[in-house]
Design an enzyme around this catalytic site. Structure first.
Site, PDB file in Angstrom:
ATOM      1  N   ARG A  67       0.821  -1.221   0.000  1.00 34.35           N
ATOM      2  CA  ARG A  67       0.000   0.000   0.000  1.00 34.35           C
ATOM      3  C   ARG A  67       0.851   1.264   0.000  1.00 34.35           C
ATOM      4  O   ARG A  67       0.393   2.316  -0.459  1.00 34.35           O
ATOM      5  CB  ARG A  67      -1.004  -0.029   1.157  1.00 34.35           C
ATOM      6  CG  ARG A  67      -2.286  -0.719   0.754  1.00 34.35           C
ATOM      7  CD  ARG A  67      -3.120  -1.090   1.930  1.00 34.35           C
ATOM      8  NE  ARG A  67      -2.573  -2.238   2.612  1.00 34.35           N
ATOM      9  CZ  ARG A  67      -2.641  -2.447   3.913  1.00 34.35           C
ATOM     10  NH1 ARG A  67      -3.239  -1.579   4.685  1.00 34.35           N
ATOM     11  NH2 ARG A  67      -2.120  -3.528   4.447  1.00 34.35           N
ATOM     12  N   GLU A 104       4.422  -9.275  14.490  1.00 35.07           N
ATOM     13  CA  GLU A 104       3.729  -9.737  15.696  1.00 35.07           C
ATOM     14  C   GLU A 104       3.875 -11.259  15.834  1.00 35.07           C
ATOM     15  O   GLU A 104       4.156 -11.784  16.896  1.00 35.07           O
ATOM     16  CB  GLU A 104       2.253  -9.352  15.603  1.00 35.07           C
ATOM     17  CG  GLU A 104       1.659  -9.046  16.953  1.00 35.07           C
ATOM     18  CD  GLU A 104       0.274  -8.457  16.813  1.00 35.07           C
ATOM     19  OE1 GLU A 104      -0.072  -7.979  15.712  1.00 35.07           O
ATOM     20  OE2 GLU A 104      -0.460  -8.497  17.806  1.00 35.07           O
TER      21      GLU A 104
HETATM   22  P1  AMP Z   1       4.192  -1.767  11.168  1.00 38.06           P
HETATM   23  O1  AMP Z   1       5.454  -2.317  10.560  1.00 38.06           O
HETATM   24  O2  AMP Z   1       3.717  -2.556  12.328  1.00 38.06           O
HETATM   25  O3  AMP Z   1       4.286  -0.284  11.467  1.00 38.06           O
HETATM   26  O4  AMP Z   1       3.055  -1.997  10.136  1.00 38.06           O
HETATM   27  C1  AMP Z   1       2.974  -1.226   9.075  1.00 38.06           C
HETATM   28  C2  AMP Z   1       2.306  -1.932   7.929  1.00 38.06           C
HETATM   29  O5  AMP Z   1       1.229  -2.805   8.303  1.00 38.06           O
HETATM   30  C3  AMP Z   1       1.746  -0.851   7.073  1.00 38.06           C
HETATM   31  O6  AMP Z   1       2.384  -0.965   5.839  1.00 38.06           O
HETATM   32  C4  AMP Z   1       0.273  -1.095   6.992  1.00 38.06           C
HETATM   33  O7  AMP Z   1      -0.058  -1.258   5.647  1.00 38.06           O
HETATM   34  C5  AMP Z   1       0.003  -2.362   7.752  1.00 38.06           C
HETATM   35  N1  AMP Z   1      -0.932  -2.185   8.887  1.00 38.06           N
HETATM   36  C6  AMP Z   1      -0.641  -2.333  10.198  1.00 38.06           C
HETATM   37  N2  AMP Z   1      -1.724  -2.153  10.958  1.00 38.06           N
HETATM   38  C7  AMP Z   1      -2.736  -1.855  10.128  1.00 38.06           C
HETATM   39  C8  AMP Z   1      -4.137  -1.568  10.315  1.00 38.06           C
HETATM   40  N3  AMP Z   1      -4.701  -1.519  11.521  1.00 38.06           N
HETATM   41  N4  AMP Z   1      -4.871  -1.300   9.212  1.00 38.06           N
HETATM   42  C9  AMP Z   1      -4.313  -1.339   7.996  1.00 38.06           C
HETATM   43  N5  AMP Z   1      -3.025  -1.628   7.760  1.00 38.06           N
HETATM   44  C10 AMP Z   1      -2.234  -1.889   8.806  1.00 38.06           C
END
Ligand code: AMP
Length: 179
Positions: A67, A104
């Site tokens: 995305r 996670e």
């Molecule tokens: P992080 O590495 O945990 O910061 O996760 C980031 C990636 O996970 C981003 O590229 C988002 O596209 C996706 N992501 C994480 N949480 C969500 C959420 N609640 N809704 C949509 N996309 C999410």
């Protein structure tokens, strides 16, 4: 409310328990289908690549699969600089740098072409959601491995109940909305 924050609140949908129980997924597809909202958001993200006088201060915009691509590419065009994709492992055809990081559950690996960012280039990182910050932190490592410097992060939404900002460290974060 700014045009971008208004666009997000009008269009982004919360989908509870997707892709697993307890997660509220931010569905950006209605935003993408609304050209006024999409344009407002791209312009607001691009502002993170300009100084107070409107001068462009970055050489590249990096977007993360998948995305992140949707927003980083038009932001790069708005700034008149190159777009560089960070991809999941095994998708880029030439020599890459690779960084693995904890999810996670389990682990992910991201890659960047070694010549995607040139030594000394200043880079803006663009993604849709800042959650744990793992994706941004890994991307920053990839840019550094190329000899570039990440100078900022721009995201549509920051999930404030997760420690994303801490993971990003001292990098300035522009979040169009904080939820
Ligand atoms: P992080 O590495 O945990 O910061 O996760 C980031 C990636 O996970 C981003 O590229 C988002 O596209 C996706 N992501 C994480 N949480 C969500 C959420 N609640 N809704 C949509 N996309 C999410």
């Amino acid at each position: 409310m700014s045009a971008a924050a208004d666009a997000l609140s009008r269009t982004v949908l919360d989908v509870p328990d997707y892709p697993q129980p307890g997660i509220v997924f931010k569905d950006i597809t209605p935003l993408l289908a609304d050209p006024v909202a999409f344009a407002a958001v791209v312009e607001a993200l691009a502002a993170a690549g300009r100084d107070a006088d409107g001068t462009v201060v970055v050489d590249k915009v990096v977007g993360m699969e998948a995305r992140g691509f949707i927003f980083a590419a038009p932001v790069a065009l708005a700034l008149g600089v190159g777009f560089v994709p960070v991809r999941k492992v095994g998708k880029l055809p030439r020599e890459t740098h690779a960084v693995s990081y904890a999810l996670e559950y389990g682990e992910a690996t991201l890659e960047l072409h070694r010549d995607g960012v040139r030594p000394g280039e200043r880079v803006l990182l663009v993604d849709d959601v800042l959650a744990t910050g793992g994706t941004i932190a890994a991307t920053r490592e990839l840019v550094a491995a190329c000899g570039g410097e990440s100078v900022g992060v721009a995201v549509l939404m920051e999930l404030s109940f997760l420690p994303g900002r801490e993971a990003v460290g001292d990098l300035p974060v522009t979040a169009l909305s904080v939820v």
